[in-house]
Motif scaffolding. Structure first.
Motif, short mmCIF file in Angstrom:
data_model
loop_
_atom_site.label_atom_id
_atom_site.label_comp_id
_atom_site.label_asym_id
_atom_site.label_seq_id
_atom_site.Cartn_x
_atom_site.Cartn_y
_atom_site.Cartn_z
N VAL A 134 85.22 17.55 95.63
CA VAL A 134 85.72 18.91 95.37
C VAL A 134 87.14 18.89 94.83
N TYR A 135 87.89 17.88 95.19
CA TYR A 135 89.29 17.76 94.77
C TYR A 135 89.47 17.92 93.24
N PRO A 136 88.64 17.25 92.40
CA PRO A 136 88.82 17.43 90.96
C PRO A 136 88.60 18.88 90.51
N LEU A 137 87.81 19.63 91.25
CA LEU A 137 87.59 21.04 90.93
C LEU A 137 88.84 21.85 91.22
N TYR A 138 89.52 21.52 92.32
CA TYR A 138 90.80 22.18 92.63
C TYR A 138 91.81 21.91 91.51
N VAL A 139 91.89 20.64 91.11
CA VAL A 139 92.84 20.25 90.06
C VAL A 139 92.49 20.93 88.74
N ALA A 140 91.21 20.94 88.38
CA ALA A 140 90.78 21.57 87.13
C ALA A 140 91.09 23.06 87.12
N LYS A 141 90.87 23.71 88.24
CA LYS A 141 91.15 25.15 88.34
C LYS A 141 92.64 25.41 88.09
N ALA A 142 93.48 24.58 88.70
CA ALA A 142 94.93 24.74 88.53
C ALA A 142 95.35 24.42 87.09
#
Length: 117
Positions: free
Chosen positions: A15-23
């Protein structure tokens, strides 16, 4: 007997890459996402990197956190139609806190306000 929500057994690293991508989609940085995670959980950058590599699940990620920030109780608002301060289950509340912080980052809120400084 109630079954645990699927997110508890989901790898935090997935899920971490999704947080980064969203930001990043909103002009923010991976460094800012990491700063939010470190502020919330008390992990160091090295510990966070190791946890991501070990692919720990969300429940373990939060249960092993060295020191959840006491100021997280100041996080208020709605994530996915749920008011974070009303979530009773502790691990789910921590997950929602993180979701809310990443949302605030993506919406352009200054880091000082996100981190409740």
């Amino acid at each position: 007997m109630t079954t645990k929500h699927r997110i508890y057994t989901t790898s935090f690293a997935s899920v971490y890459p999704l947080y980064v991508a969203k930001a990043e989609k909103k002009g923010r940085t991976k460094h800012e996402v990491d700063a939010i995670i470190l502020w919330l959980t008390g992990y160091s950058q090295q510990e966070l990197d190791a946890l991501l590599e070990a692919r720990k699940d969300f429940e373990t990620f939060f249960n092993e956190a060295p020191g959840m920030n006491p100021s997280r109780a100041l996080i208020k608002g709605v994530v996915c139609g749920v008011r974070v301060e009303d979530v009773e289950e502790p691990t789910m509340r921590e997950i929602r806190y993180l979701d809310k912080l990443v949302d605030e980052l993506a919406k352009g809120k200054p880091m000082e306000k996100i981190l409740r400084v």
